[in-house]
Write a protein that holds these residues in place. Structure first.
Motif, PDB file in Angstrom:
ATOM      1  N   ASP A  82       0.846  -1.189   0.000  1.00  0.00           N
ATOM      2  CA  ASP A  82       0.000   0.000   0.000  1.00  0.00           C
ATOM      3  C   ASP A  82       0.883   1.241   0.000  1.00  0.00           C
ATOM      4  O   ASP A  82       1.452   1.621   1.020  1.00  0.00           O
ATOM      5  CB  ASP A  82      -0.914  -0.013   1.230  1.00  0.00           C
ATOM      6  CG  ASP A  82      -2.006   1.042   1.135  1.00  0.00           C
ATOM      7  OD1 ASP A  82      -1.954   1.854   0.190  1.00  0.00           O
ATOM      8  OD2 ASP A  82      -2.911   1.054   1.997  1.00  0.00           O
ATOM      9  N   ARG A 112      -1.639   1.126  -5.018  1.00  0.00           N
ATOM     10  CA  ARG A 112      -1.695   0.034  -4.053  1.00  0.00           C
ATOM     11  C   ARG A 112      -1.781  -1.274  -4.833  1.00  0.00           C
ATOM     12  O   ARG A 112      -2.436  -1.374  -5.861  1.00  0.00           O
ATOM     13  CB  ARG A 112      -2.880   0.180  -3.092  1.00  0.00           C
ATOM     14  CG  ARG A 112      -4.197   0.355  -3.767  1.00  0.00           C
ATOM     15  CD  ARG A 112      -5.404   0.452  -2.829  1.00  0.00           C
ATOM     16  NE  ARG A 112      -5.165   0.882  -1.484  1.00  0.00           N
ATOM     17  CZ  ARG A 112      -6.123   1.284  -0.642  1.00  0.00           C
ATOM     18  NH1 ARG A 112      -7.393   1.314  -1.076  1.00  0.00           N
ATOM     19  NH2 ARG A 112      -5.840   1.645   0.579  1.00  0.00           N
ATOM     20  N   TRP A 115      -9.340  -4.376   0.375  1.00  0.00           N
ATOM     21  CA  TRP A 115      -9.054  -3.126   1.077  1.00  0.00           C
ATOM     22  C   TRP A 115     -10.197  -2.740   2.010  1.00  0.00           C
ATOM     23  O   TRP A 115      -9.954  -2.134   3.061  1.00  0.00           O
ATOM     24  CB  TRP A 115      -8.772  -2.017   0.076  1.00  0.00           C
ATOM     25  CG  TRP A 115      -7.667  -2.384  -0.872  1.00  0.00           C
ATOM     26  CD1 TRP A 115      -7.778  -2.713  -2.180  1.00  0.00           C
ATOM     27  CD2 TRP A 115      -6.276  -2.501  -0.549  1.00  0.00           C
ATOM     28  NE1 TRP A 115      -6.558  -3.020  -2.720  1.00  0.00           N
ATOM     29  CE2 TRP A 115      -5.602  -2.885  -1.739  1.00  0.00           C
ATOM     30  CE3 TRP A 115      -5.529  -2.298   0.608  1.00  0.00           C
ATOM     31  CZ2 TRP A 115      -4.232  -3.094  -1.782  1.00  0.00           C
ATOM     32  CZ3 TRP A 115      -4.155  -2.495   0.556  1.00  0.00           C
ATOM     33  CH2 TRP A 115      -3.518  -2.883  -0.615  1.00  0.00           C
TER      34      TRP A 115
END
Length: 843
Positions: A504, A512, A828
């Protein structure tokens, strides 16, 4: 006394005369006429053999006569090749104890077909015309035209063999050290001379004592002689006195001879050292000259095949090449084959005068922060873009988190490589249990993420309005992923099934990345990268590797996709083959070879990149990469050039024309280009990189511990962490535990699959198409021409082990028509919530 003195004064000359009459054992010379008779006889035999040693077509006309006393002998003989061709006529040269042969006399200048050392060879005669030479595993069956000619060759071979044996014995008696004189050799020489000097001082002391006691003995004898003794006693005392005088003179001569010997030894030692150093330097120069001549000869052959010229010269050159190729079919069993030369480039680049050309609509300067529109030498559009833009981006995007800049140094562990590798030949590398000694403390998922080290190339490509200019940056990015492999000969850890890795860098660099190991046999990893600067990259890479004993081939399978959000340009390409050389013996080194075709599926632009494999005889720079960027109509716009370990440059094409046709039948294209601009240049390695597995600055941070990552993340893998800390023995134990745990999970999945099949062909996920093959309706088009393996079923989403990917799903790629693992989302979001309930326990 007088008689004794006269005898002693002449004793040295008499001793020298006596020694001069002794024959020299080193060179076997005989004094007097016997030696001359032997030399004349040998010279006559050699000269006779030289004059009659065969000739063209079996005669003696082609034989070069040798000088009297020389062991050089040349001539034609017939050599047995094989049962199909039988005896073939060859030109043989005997010189310095070596018998060499050539196909023609002209080949003596460049190509020797074989050599045999006579010092260890056995010479035999089968019949009146045949000669058999054997040396270890090599045997030459030769035939002369007549018995007389054969006898001349046998005589010359026997004389050369005897001389070669003498030379070998003399060399074995010497030190034989061929290395340059080091400081230790000089110190040893001085030590020897110092020892000799001390022994000479001891001899001098003994001489003084002998002189002192001899003088006392003479005085005593003189006193006895003056006494009134019988006549017979006086004569005896006189004889003893003369002998004492002779003894004293001899001892003095001995001391003087020792002193002279030491002086001569010291003088000649310095001369020998200078002569030996000169010979070593000459040998090094000769080796360099031969290597350079071999390269020049190969270059001339290649130029002869493809160079344009007049009809006469071209015909002559081609005729010579064809004749040499025709003779190549006449090769025998001793012919040595070398690696084939790489193909000649399909195009030629010529730099044009930048003053007479304008860019005419190119917008590459816009992508390089508004430089002038003229493409000229002072412009340096690409170079300034590559350097200043990166420096400015570094200032604007300084990382908010301080990353580590070093890892523990690699420990020095010894390992018997052959004991591990001897049972691995022909097997797939992923199925071999390898100790961590061959690894580096990174997983394959992290190595895959390392391709993003030069992500700024894609950030620059977003700004390009021309698709061909954008293709240049994409091509440079595809090459940059190999720059980290030039020194990285260690193997990354094979990820466990279900293992993930995230990177990230959204706040620092705007992207990312997420990787997941979606299959174990064959090993396959899915990768997805999103950048808020306007691009998305995804790929599924399957590694196929074969160990061939001397080298290891690594073939990445699968396509890489890159899409730019604003323009919709969608680029697809595949990786080339990586080869690790000197697996068993020598220093490991890696080479990249093959071709990359990058296709823009929206505009149909293409870029063909060729990775030239390394060749010892090539005059090109190592690790060379060349390519051409063309549009949908096939018109070339840019030429790419550089190396995959250093930099890539781009040259704008202003004119193209077709050149002459090469000997291989390929027509080369001549591109007239403007001066090249640097697109990409490799970052220097950090300090002490050789002790940190040659990691780059990005690689040093990949395994840095981070919080809030998934429990399946590679950073949490215990064996990899132990290896990075230098605890390799514990890492090996932990690695075996994890692999056995993975095998147990696989056996459980297979048992569940068999049980589901027996209960009615239902998969664990309710596919309804069975485990061994899909049946019935298939919405994705599979199964129309027959059963499809279950791991390819899009409704099942499993590999053949029955594994369901966590964050990816299998679907058909609309661009390539292949089944790929694409990111389905959710990772995420799960990280924000710290909800990892779907993650299995793999560690």
């Amino acid at each position: 006394m007088g008689k004794a003195a006269a005898l002693c004064s002449g004793s040295t000359r008499g001793l020298v005369s006596l020694l001069s009459a002794v024959p020299c054992l080193a060179c076997h010379e005989l004094p007097g006429s016997g030696r001359r008779a032997m030399s004349n006889e040998a010279a006559a035999a050699t000269g006779a053999g030289s004059r009659g040693g065969g000739g063209g077509g079996g005669g003696s006309a082609g034989t070069a006569p040798a000088a009297p006393g020389s062991d050089t002998y040349k001539g034609w003989l017939f050599k047995w090749t094989n049962y199909l061709k039988g005896y073939q006529r060859r030109w043989f040269v005997l010189s310095n104890g070596l018998l060499s042969y050539y196909r023609t006399q002209a080949e003596m200048a460049h190509t020797c077909r074989g050599t045999i050392n006579l010092s260890t060879a056995h010479i035999d005669t089968e019949d009146s015309c045949n000669i058999v030479l054997s040396n270890g595993g090599r045997t030459y069956h030769l035939k002369a035209n007549s018995e007389v000619e054969r006898q001349r060759w046998v005589t010359a071979l026997e004389l050369a063999k005897a001389k070669a044996i003498r030379m070998r014995n003399n060399q074995s008696d010497d030190s034989g050290d061929e290395e340059p004189a080091s400081q230790s050799d000089k110190s040893e020489l001085h030590g020897t001379l110092k020892t000799l000097s001390s022994k000479l001082e001891d001899l001098s002391t003994c001489n003084d004592l002998i002189a002192k006691h001899g003088a006392a003995l003479q005085r005593s004898l003189s006193e006895l002689e003056n006494l009134k003794l019988p006549a017979e006693s006086g004569e005896k005392i006189k004889a003893v006195n003369e002998r004492a005088t002779l003894f004293r003179i001899t001892s003095n001569a001995m001391i003087n001879a020792c002193r002279d010997f030491l002086d001569l030894a010291e003088t000649h030692s310095r001369k020998w050292q200078r002569a030996l150093q000169y010979e070593r330097e000459q040998r090094i120069r000769l080796e360099e000259t031969i290597e350079q001549l071999a390269k020049q000869h190969n270059s001339l052959e290649r130029a002869c095949r493809g160079a344009p010229g007049s009809a006469g010269s071209t015909g002559t050159a081609k005729g010579s090449v064809q004749s040499s190729k025709g003779e190549a079919s006449d090769e025998d069993e001793e012919t040595e084959y070398f690696d084939a030369m790489e193909d000649a480039p399909a195009f030629i680049t010529v730099t044009a005068d930048p003053k007479h050309h304008r860019r005419s609509g190119s917008n590459l300067s816009g992508a390089s922060e508004g430089h002038p529109e003229d493409w000229n030498l002072e412009d340096s559009v690409f170079e300034s873009s590559n350097q200043s833009s990166y420096n400015e981006s570094c200032k604007d995007l300084l990382p908010k988190k301080r990353r580590r800049t070093r890892i523990p140094d690699k420990p020095n562990y010894s390992l018997n490589l052959w004991s591990i590798m001897k049972n691995c030949i022909g097997k797939e590398l992923s199925k071999i249990p390898m100790p961590v000694n061959f690894n580096e403390p990174l997983s394959m998922l992290q190595r895959l993420t390392e391709d993003l080290e030069y992500h700024e190339l894609l950030d620059k490509a977003v700004k390009c309005e021309s698709s061909t200019e954008q293709m240049c940056f994409v091509a440079a990015f595809s090459v940059s992923s190999y720059s980290t492999t030039v020194h990285r000969t260690a193997k990354p850890f094979n990820p466990l099934l279900g293992e993930t890795y995230e990177l990230d860098r959204l706040e620092e660099f705007g992207f990312r990345s997420l990787c997941e190991q979606v299959s174990h046999h064959p090993p396959a990893a899915a990768h997805h990268v999103f950048s808020k600067r306007g691009w998305t990259l995804w790929q599924e890479i399957t590694i196929a590797s074969k160990f061939r004993g001397k080298y290891l081939s690594i073939m990445p399978l699968g396509a890489i996709h890159l899409e730019f959000h604003s323009s919709g340009n969608h680029y697809v390409w595949r990786k080339v083959t990586s080869t690790v050389h000197n697996i068993i013996v020598g220093k490991l080194w890696i080479d990249q070879s093959g071709e990359i075709e990058i296709v823009n599926h929206k505009s149909k632009d293409k870029c063909q990149l060729k990775f030239t494999p390394y060749s010892y005889f090539s005059r090109d720079v190592p690790r060379k990469v060349t390519g051409v960027v063309s549009d949908a109509d096939g018109k070339a716009h840019y030429v790419m050039s550089g190396t995959w370990d250093e930099k890539m440059e781009c040259s704008k094409i202003v004119h193209s024309s077709h050149g002459s046709t090469s000997s291989e039948g390929k027509q080369k294209t001549v591109y007239q280009t403007l001066s090249p601009k640097v697109l990409w240049k490799k970052y220097p390695l950090p300090e002490n990189a050789e002790n940190m597995y040659f990691f780059s600055d990005l690689a040093l941070t990949l395994n840095e511990p981070e919080e809030r990552v998934a429990p399946t993340d590679s950073r949490l893998r215990p064996d990899q962490r132990l290896m990075e800390s230098g605890r390799w023995d514990e890492a090996n134990v932990e690695k075996q535990r994890l692999e056995e745990k993975q095998r147990a999970v696989r056996r459980r999945r297979e048992a569940e699959a068999v049980e589901a099949l027996e209960e009615g062909g239902m998969g664990r996920d309710g596919c309804g198409m069975g485990w061994r093959g899909c049946r019935g309706e298939n919405p994705a088009g599979f199964g129309e021409e027959g059963p499809t393996p279950h791991h390819l079923c899009p409704r099942a989403g499993k590999d053949y082990e029955g594994y369901i990917p966590l964050w990816f799903e299998r679907k058909v790629d609309p661009m390539t028509g292949e089944l790929i693992c694409a990111y389905k989302g959710g990772y995420w979001e799960a990280k924000d919530k710290q909800d990892w309930s779907v993650c299995p326990d793999i560690f």
